[in-house]
Design a protein around this motif. Structure first.
Motif, PDB file in Angstrom:
ATOM      1  N   TYR A   1     -54.950  71.105   9.475  1.00 43.63           N
ATOM      2  CA  TYR A   1     -53.726  71.847   9.145  1.00 43.63           C
ATOM      3  C   TYR A   1     -54.041  73.311   8.868  1.00 43.63           C
ATOM      4  CZ  TYR A   1     -50.295  73.790   5.874  1.00 43.63           C
ATOM      5  OH  TYR A   1     -49.421  74.614   5.224  1.00 43.63           O
ATOM      6  N   GLU A   2     -55.074  73.564   8.064  1.00 42.83           N
ATOM      7  CA  GLU A   2     -55.438  74.939   7.723  1.00 42.83           C
ATOM      8  C   GLU A   2     -55.829  75.727   8.974  1.00 42.83           C
ATOM      9  OE1 GLU A   2     -55.333  76.697   4.927  1.00 42.83           O
ATOM     10  OE2 GLU A   2     -54.445  75.038   3.792  1.00 42.83           O
ATOM     11  N   PHE A   3     -56.561  75.097   9.869  1.00 39.99           N
ATOM     12  CA  PHE A   3     -56.983  75.758  11.107  1.00 39.99           C
ATOM     13  C   PHE A   3     -55.769  76.179  11.932  1.00 39.99           C
ATOM     14  CE2 PHE A   3     -57.957  75.475  15.647  1.00 39.99           C
ATOM     15  CZ  PHE A   3     -59.034  76.338  15.760  1.00 39.99           C
ATOM     16  N   LEU A   4     -54.829  75.266  12.126  1.00 35.50           N
ATOM     17  CA  LEU A   4     -53.644  75.554  12.924  1.00 35.50           C
ATOM     18  C   LEU A   4     -52.790  76.631  12.269  1.00 35.50           C
ATOM     19  CD1 LEU A   4     -51.975  74.809  15.423  1.00 35.50           C
ATOM     20  CD2 LEU A   4     -50.821  73.060  14.040  1.00 35.50           C
TER      21      LEU A   4
ATOM     22  N   TYR B   1     -45.880  81.692   2.247  1.00 35.28           N
ATOM     23  CA  TYR B   1     -44.891  80.710   1.789  1.00 35.28           C
ATOM     24  C   TYR B   1     -45.272  79.298   2.214  1.00 35.28           C
ATOM     25  CZ  TYR B   1     -42.074  84.856   0.890  1.00 35.28           C
ATOM     26  OH  TYR B   1     -41.621  86.071   0.423  1.00 35.28           O
ATOM     27  N   LEU B   2     -46.260  79.180   3.084  1.00 39.23           N
ATOM     28  CA  LEU B   2     -46.711  77.864   3.520  1.00 39.23           C
ATOM     29  C   LEU B   2     -47.747  77.326   2.538  1.00 39.23           C
ATOM     30  CD1 LEU B   2     -47.090  78.570   7.352  1.00 39.23           C
ATOM     31  CD2 LEU B   2     -45.224  77.352   6.196  1.00 39.23           C
ATOM     32  N   PRO B   3     -47.753  76.032   2.287  1.00 44.70           N
ATOM     33  CA  PRO B   3     -48.689  75.481   1.301  1.00 44.70           C
ATOM     34  C   PRO B   3     -50.139  75.561   1.758  1.00 44.70           C
ATOM     35  CG  PRO B   3     -47.559  73.712   2.460  1.00 44.70           C
ATOM     36  CD  PRO B   3     -46.887  74.987   2.879  1.00 44.70           C
ATOM     37  N   LYS B   4     -51.027  75.730   0.804  1.00 40.64           N
ATOM     38  CA  LYS B   4     -52.468  75.700   1.049  1.00 40.64           C
ATOM     39  C   LYS B   4     -52.959  74.280   0.741  1.00 40.64           C
ATOM     40  CE  LYS B   4     -55.005  78.636   1.707  1.00 40.64           C
ATOM     41  NZ  LYS B   4     -55.695  79.111   2.931  1.00 40.64           N
TER      42      LYS B   4
END
Length: 354
Positions: A217-220, A207-210
């Motif tokens: 952001y992607e790493f975290l 549900y979180l944006p890619k």
């Protein structure tokens, strides 16, 4: 607003620089797959399993460590059969000789050279039918990320009823992490969990944006919730502890005792079982040297197990001599798969002709 955007930009630049320094390249942003297309499910007795009668038509192209400029994936969509394994459905036993290949990702792995998809079980089937007057059917019963308890339980609960003539047990490496953790229990429960325990957390990631361009952001997000592609997450999210490479291996004979149950069942049902050493390409880093030591211990114990039950043993470690056989330290290139299949095929034909 400008200050916020500038802060995000500076954080991103700093992250990318630090990541390149530490890892030698950019952070790999995983492809997101819709949850309804997920083919992995929780199971009460296995760490996880695959959904029966499903299709994988979309997959992350993998950048294997030995092929930094080449991304591998499958060419044609992959079918999971009525038992949740790759390939055609398990049907009523025919006159064909039935071979089951047990293992983890090194058995299950599908890889394409652009023209054709390769798996070692499929190549083994082609080799056997080309070089024998009898017909063979070979089933790929490997699941990537499984450890020896998963392989044993699945064989006893599901596969034994399918009456194989031959069972190939090619397994190693995955269990090593359990034996290097600080806390250890012989049933693996201190180091390995069940997908059902973390599936709600993994679902949240969907549900979180890619945001592909925002690596920080992607790493975290990936570390906290997963990548949004459960195939990439299931192994890490069901692992309870970090591997401590400073530890000495706990008693690896425990793994052998787990696999021994498969051989006991095979003996009871007069199934011919073939064991082998595990092929590991040592890159000579600190971690690789430690893992190579563990694989060598596993291989010694596996040969000891074969001798105890008077089952044939195939030395697949000879593949280690040629890096072209691998796409990383354990997974095979198409060339490596062909060599693995041929060595197993020769042993089966030798037994079959006796």
């Amino acid at each position: 607003m400008v200050e916020i955007l500038l802060s995000i930009f500076l954080i991103e630049i700093s992250f990318r620089i630090m990541y390149r320094i530490l890892k030698g390249g950019d952070y790999f942003v995983s492809m997101k797959v819709p949850w309804k297309k997920s083919y992995i499910k929780s199971h009460p007795y296995l760490s996880f399993s695959y959904k029966e009668n499903s299709v994988i038509d979309k997959n992350q192209k993998l950048n294997y460590s030995f092929c930094p400029k080449k991304y591998y994936s499958f060419k044609d969509e992959l079918k999971l059969n009525n038992f949740g394994h790759f390939g055609e459905d398990f049907k009523t036993k025919s006159k064909k000789k039935r071979v089951m290949c047990l293992g983890a990702s090194t058995t299950a792995n599908n890889i394409s050279d652009g023209d054709k998809d390769y798996t070692y079980p499929k190549l083994l089937e082609e080799y056997l039918n080309k070089n024998s007057n009898e017909e063979f059917e070979v089933f790929n019963c490997g699941i990537g990320g499984w450890m020896s308890p998963d392989i044993m339980i699945n064989f006893m609960l599901n596969l034994i009823q399918l009456k194989p003539d031959y069972v190939i047990l090619y397994h190693g490496y995955n269990d090593l992490q359990i034996f290097l953790m600080d806390e250890f229990k012989r049933d693996y429960s201190a180091g390995r969990g069940n997908l059902g325990d973390v599936i709600s957390k993994i679902k949240l990631s969907y549900y979180l944006p890619k945001i592909k361009g925002l690596h920080s952001y992607e790493f975290l997000k990936d570390k906290l919730f997963g990548t949004g592609n459960i195939r990439n997450d299931v192994f890490s999210m069901t692992t309870k502890q970090k591997i401590n490479y400073d530890n000495e291996y706990k008693d690896l004979s425990i793994e052998n005792d787990i696999l021994k149950n498969i051989l006991i069942i095979c003996k009871h049902y007069n199934i011919k079982c073939i064991l082998s050493s595990f092929a590991y390409y040592n890159t000579k880093t600190t971690e690789s040297l430690k893992l190579n030591k563990g694989v060598n211990k596993q291989n010694h114990l596996r040969k000891k197990l074969a001798n105890e039950f008077k089952y044939p043993f195939v030395n697949q470690s000879v593949l280690n001599k040629n890096k072209d056989n691998f796409v990383d330290s354990i997974h095979f290139s198409p060339k490596g798969m062909k060599s693995l299949a041929e060595r197993f095929g020769k042993k089966i034909l030798e037994i079959n002709n006796d």
